[in-house]
Design an enzyme around this catalytic site. Sequence first.
Site, PDB file in Angstrom:
ATOM      1  CG  LEU A 167       7.039  -2.065  -2.673  1.00  0.00           C
ATOM      2  CD1 LEU A 167       7.344  -3.018  -3.821  1.00  0.00           C
ATOM      3  CD2 LEU A 167       7.868  -0.794  -2.818  1.00  0.00           C
ATOM      4  CG  ASP A 168       0.279  -3.027  -0.981  1.00  0.00           C
ATOM      5  OD1 ASP A 168       0.108  -2.912  -2.209  1.00  0.00           O
ATOM      6  OD2 ASP A 168       0.184  -4.104  -0.376  1.00  0.00           O
TER       7      ASP A 168
END
Length: 398
Positions: A167-168
């Site tokens: 997700l980062d």
Amino acid sequence: MAGPLQGIRVIDVTTNVSGPSLTMILADLGAEVIKIEKPDIGDDSRMMGPLWKGEGVYYLNINRNKRSIVINIRSEEGKKLVYDFVKDADVFVENFRFGKAEKMGFGYQDLQEINPALIYCSLSAYGQEGIKRYKPGYDAIVQADTGIMGINGSEDEGVARVAVSILDQGSAMWGAIGIISALYHRLKTGEGQKVETSLYETGIFWMGYHMLAYMATGEEPVKLGSNHASFAPYGAYETADNPVMIGVSNNSLFEKVCKVIGKEEWIEDKRFKTNLDRVKNRKELNHLIEKILKTKRSEYWITKFEETGVPSSMIQPVSAIMTNEQTESINMLTEIQHRKINDLKIPRLPFQLSKTSLEIKKAPPLLGEDTEAILKERGVNQETIDELIEKGIIQKND
């Protein structure tokens, strides 16, 4: 060759993983990225272990091709320096918690007044609206909040996060695409604009198939380990020594698997005749296949599967992919010169352009490595630089 974003100047006040991953993409594409860091500690990822000659491996992985300047942006003099940078910048990127940029004087409206053509990117945990917008959110937290962690792993094991920062780094990709799109829009209109993305939006997007499946069936998706919700056989299977991964997405491939393992009668077996049949009877099919595969070593089966065109692979440890022939043949790892670390190799961006360069030209900078040079390029004299250092507004690294 010059990078496609050569001439684009990016002011980067991000930290940790998501924001620096975004600006790394822009830097590798040729943009000049000026990384503004906190005094003394700099980007938080500098101390994310393990440390290599005092440098965090997270930091090393996502901060190449940038220049580091240390500025205390909480001070009025530090803010003035940032505002001066913004005057002729093309892009500004922040990943503060919601509302912090505005409180510090670095909100979109603040900087747009200084430079109306600025592309301003805000990369947050939960987005700019809604009740959760104030929440802090690390990758694993948002994996849990978007359902990813709920379906990750196998049915008989505990809860597990996806072991890479999907997700980062996923939101970093969307942010970079948004910025490049905004730059293209500005090229045609002269207008700057704000780009917004978040870990939460990325997680919801990644979960799209599973949400549609739920809408269609009313059934919650279950943990499948290495298996696939839509195909069978598809997953990891034990052999006489090491596990192998097999992926079968149609009847033709299933027929090839049957021929390799000596079970051609399964091709017309009512339990396994169609993909839907195989998915329905997945557990039985997996058990039968694995029982056969355990009779011989993994190398034997991979050779047979590859000869017949069945998608398959050994399950590789990190140590193996570093020297894997395929990794080397596509030059996926780039060796760069670092002032403290010998033999530093970093993965390049996973795409290539035939006409423009995507080289890793500069090692991840030491904290404040470029402070003095950047300020001198902007006309700040040595006396003023020395005064700012004395006051603790800036720091340099000799």
